[in-house]
Design a protein around this motif. Structure first.
Motif, PDB file in Angstrom:
ATOM      1  N   UNK A 196       0.818  -1.206   0.000  1.00  0.00           N
ATOM      2  CA  UNK A 196       0.000   0.000   0.000  1.00  0.00           C
ATOM      3  C   UNK A 196       0.857   1.262   0.000  1.00  0.00           C
ATOM      4  N   UNK A 197       0.465   2.222  -0.851  1.00  0.00           N
ATOM      5  CA  UNK A 197       1.039   3.555  -0.748  1.00  0.00           C
ATOM      6  C   UNK A 197       0.359   4.261   0.422  1.00  0.00           C
ATOM      7  N   UNK A 198       1.137   4.934   1.232  1.00  0.00           N
ATOM      8  CA  UNK A 198       0.568   5.586   2.414  1.00  0.00           C
ATOM      9  C   UNK A 198      -0.379   6.711   2.047  1.00  0.00           C
ATOM     10  N   UNK A 199       0.051   7.553   1.113  1.00  0.00           N
ATOM     11  CA  UNK A 199      -0.723   8.758   0.806  1.00  0.00           C
ATOM     12  C   UNK A 199      -1.325   8.666  -0.590  1.00  0.00           C
ATOM     13  N   UNK A 200      -2.650   8.538  -0.615  1.00  0.00           N
ATOM     14  CA  UNK A 200      -3.417   8.535  -1.859  1.00  0.00           C
ATOM     15  C   UNK A 200      -4.639   9.420  -1.668  1.00  0.00           C
ATOM     16  N   UNK A 201      -5.230   9.897  -2.756  1.00  0.00           N
ATOM     17  CA  UNK A 201      -6.418  10.737  -2.617  1.00  0.00           C
ATOM     18  C   UNK A 201      -7.564   9.990  -1.939  1.00  0.00           C
ATOM     19  N   UNK A 202      -8.284  10.691  -1.081  1.00  0.00           N
ATOM     20  CA  UNK A 202      -9.496  10.221  -0.427  1.00  0.00           C
ATOM     21  C   UNK A 202      -9.221   9.152   0.643  1.00  0.00           C
ATOM     22  N   UNK A 203      -8.664   8.020   0.236  1.00  0.00           N
ATOM     23  CA  UNK A 203      -8.418   6.940   1.200  1.00  0.00           C
ATOM     24  C   UNK A 203      -6.959   6.523   1.103  1.00  0.00           C
ATOM     25  N   UNK A 221       8.551   8.386   5.978  1.00  0.00           N
ATOM     26  CA  UNK A 221       8.174   7.423   7.024  1.00  0.00           C
ATOM     27  C   UNK A 221       8.537   7.989   8.397  1.00  0.00           C
ATOM     28  N   UNK A 222       7.785   9.034   8.833  1.00  0.00           N
ATOM     29  CA  UNK A 222       8.079   9.608  10.146  1.00  0.00           C
ATOM     30  C   UNK A 222       7.637   8.657  11.247  1.00  0.00           C
ATOM     31  N   UNK A 223       8.091   8.927  12.446  1.00  0.00           N
ATOM     32  CA  UNK A 223       7.857   8.011  13.562  1.00  0.00           C
ATOM     33  C   UNK A 223       6.372   7.803  13.862  1.00  0.00           C
ATOM     34  N   UNK A 224       5.538   8.852  13.972  1.00  0.00           N
ATOM     35  CA  UNK A 224       4.114   8.624  14.270  1.00  0.00           C
ATOM     36  C   UNK A 224       3.415   7.744  13.240  1.00  0.00           C
ATOM     37  N   UNK A 271       1.075   2.543  11.791  1.00  0.00           N
ATOM     38  CA  UNK A 271       0.953   1.424  10.850  1.00  0.00           C
ATOM     39  C   UNK A 271       1.314   0.106  11.519  1.00  0.00           C
ATOM     40  N   UNK A 272       2.383   0.088  12.298  1.00  0.00           N
ATOM     41  CA  UNK A 272       2.802  -1.149  12.947  1.00  0.00           C
ATOM     42  C   UNK A 272       1.799  -1.566  14.018  1.00  0.00           C
ATOM     43  N   UNK A 273       1.250  -0.609  14.764  1.00  0.00           N
ATOM     44  CA  UNK A 273       0.242  -0.938  15.763  1.00  0.00           C
ATOM     45  C   UNK A 273      -1.010  -1.504  15.117  1.00  0.00           C
ATOM     46  N   UNK A 274      -1.306  -1.055  13.901  1.00  0.00           N
ATOM     47  CA  UNK A 274      -2.473  -1.571  13.186  1.00  0.00           C
ATOM     48  C   UNK A 274      -2.207  -2.919  12.533  1.00  0.00           C
ATOM     49  N   UNK A 275      -0.956  -3.383  12.614  1.00  0.00           N
ATOM     50  CA  UNK A 275      -0.654  -4.725  12.129  1.00  0.00           C
ATOM     51  C   UNK A 275       0.159  -4.810  10.860  1.00  0.00           C
ATOM     52  N   UNK A 276       0.687  -3.685  10.367  1.00  0.00           N
ATOM     53  CA  UNK A 276       1.519  -3.742   9.162  1.00  0.00           C
ATOM     54  C   UNK A 276       2.765  -4.576   9.432  1.00  0.00           C
ATOM     55  N   UNK A 277       3.168  -5.348   8.452  1.00  0.00           N
ATOM     56  CA  UNK A 277       4.389  -6.141   8.613  1.00  0.00           C
ATOM     57  C   UNK A 277       5.613  -5.251   8.561  1.00  0.00           C
ATOM     58  N   UNK A 278       5.581  -4.234   7.709  1.00  0.00           N
ATOM     59  CA  UNK A 278       6.730  -3.330   7.581  1.00  0.00           C
ATOM     60  C   UNK A 278       6.260  -2.006   7.003  1.00  0.00           C
ATOM     61  N   UNK A 279       7.015  -0.954   7.295  1.00  0.00           N
ATOM     62  CA  UNK A 279       6.825   0.362   6.677  1.00  0.00           C
ATOM     63  C   UNK A 279       8.140   0.726   6.002  1.00  0.00           C
ATOM     64  N   UNK A 280       8.109   0.900   4.690  1.00  0.00           N
ATOM     65  CA  UNK A 280       9.314   1.166   3.912  1.00  0.00           C
ATOM     66  C   UNK A 280       9.269   2.590   3.356  1.00  0.00           C
ATOM     67  N   UNK A 281      10.430   3.178   3.217  1.00  0.00           N
ATOM     68  CA  UNK A 281      10.518   4.555   2.755  1.00  0.00           C
ATOM     69  C   UNK A 281      11.033   4.607   1.331  1.00  0.00           C
ATOM     70  N   UNK A 282      10.424   5.478   0.517  1.00  0.00           N
ATOM     71  CA  UNK A 282      10.913   5.722  -0.834  1.00  0.00           C
ATOM     72  C   UNK A 282      12.215   6.515  -0.770  1.00  0.00           C
ATOM     73  N   UNK A 283      13.110   6.358  -1.736  1.00  0.00           N
ATOM     74  CA  UNK A 283      13.019   5.407  -2.860  1.00  0.00           C
ATOM     75  C   UNK A 283      13.211   3.973  -2.387  1.00  0.00           C
ATOM     76  N   UNK A 284      12.396   3.082  -2.944  1.00  0.00           N
ATOM     77  CA  UNK A 284      12.413   1.694  -2.504  1.00  0.00           C
ATOM     78  C   UNK A 284      13.550   0.917  -3.138  1.00  0.00           C
ATOM     79  N   UNK A 285      14.221   0.123  -2.344  1.00  0.00           N
ATOM     80  CA  UNK A 285      15.179  -0.842  -2.870  1.00  0.00           C
ATOM     81  C   UNK A 285      14.405  -2.070  -3.322  1.00  0.00           C
TER      82      UNK A 285
END
Length: 210
Positions: free
Chosen positions: A59-66, A91-94, A99-113
């Motif tokens: 998932x992209x974090x920031x998209x229009x509407x949702x 990918x700031x700390x909050x 995301x991790x508290x909601x159950x995400x496996x990982x949060x990755x920052x662009x540019x992606x490897x």
């Protein structure tokens, strides 16, 4: 679910409103042997995605509407048990904590490897597969223990704790001979041959309830 020994082909669903970046991710995952679905907006994904085993949602974090966090919450509300990886340009700390508290496996920052993304996605799928296997083992253990009468279950727990027949008789208010009869029935019904096997079965069942 795969019924033979052939490894299941991993699936990935990509949700990103940036068509250029989405196509780049499609190529990355396709070349790594994944089956790929992609969605240009959250609405299309939430209405069209069918959960699969051996899968991961990107998932992209920031998209229009949702955005990604809201999609993640909606999946959680629907009890969709597919691991989620979120990526973002900041990918700031909050955000990461949320995301991790909601159950995400990982949060990755662009540019992606590409290598890191594939590695994390495979790890997410492996972790999900392991959790699923443990749940199935726990369900099977609980079903087996369900064959026992209430008194046999009480005796089984004490037997698994290593108590002697006389001691179990004292605790339950029955004779050691009756305890021995319960032991025979418990071992026969559960198809176990020792107190150690019985203990493992009980632990498996209890782990599935946590």
């Amino acid at each position: 679910m795969n019924t033979d020994d052939t490894p299941a082909v991993p699936h990935v669903a990509i949700v990103d409103d940036d068509a250029f970046f989405r196509r780049a991710l499609e190529r990355i995952f396709s070349s790594a042997g994944f089956r790929v679905e992609s969605f240009g907006d959250a609405e299309g994904f939430l209405s069209g995605y069918i959960p699969k085993p051996d899968a991961c949602i990107i998932l992209d974090l920031r998209m229009p509407f949702i955005g990604g966090l809201e999609i993640q919450q909606r999946l959680k509300d629907r009890h969709v048990d597919v691991p989620v990886i979120i990526y973002t340009g900041n990918a700031d700390v909050p955000v990461t904590v949320a995301a991790m508290q909601a159950g995400a496996f990982a949060v990755l920052e662009k540019p992606l490897s590409s290598e890191l993304l594939i590695m994390q996605t495979r790890a997410a799928i492996a972790s999900s597969r392991e959790r699923r296997a443990k749940r199935e083992q726990a369900m099977h253990a609980r079903a087996r223990l369900g064959l026992l009468t209430e008194r046999e279950r009480e005796a089984a727990k004490h037997l698994a704790d290593g108590l002697s027949a006389p001691r179990i008789g004292e605790v339950l208010g029955i004779s050691p001979r009756t305890v021995e009869a319960h032991r025979v029935n418990v071992f026969r019904k559960l198809e176990v041959k020792s107190a150690a096997e019985l203990a493992r079965l009980i632990v498996l069942a209890e782990l599935g309830e946590t």
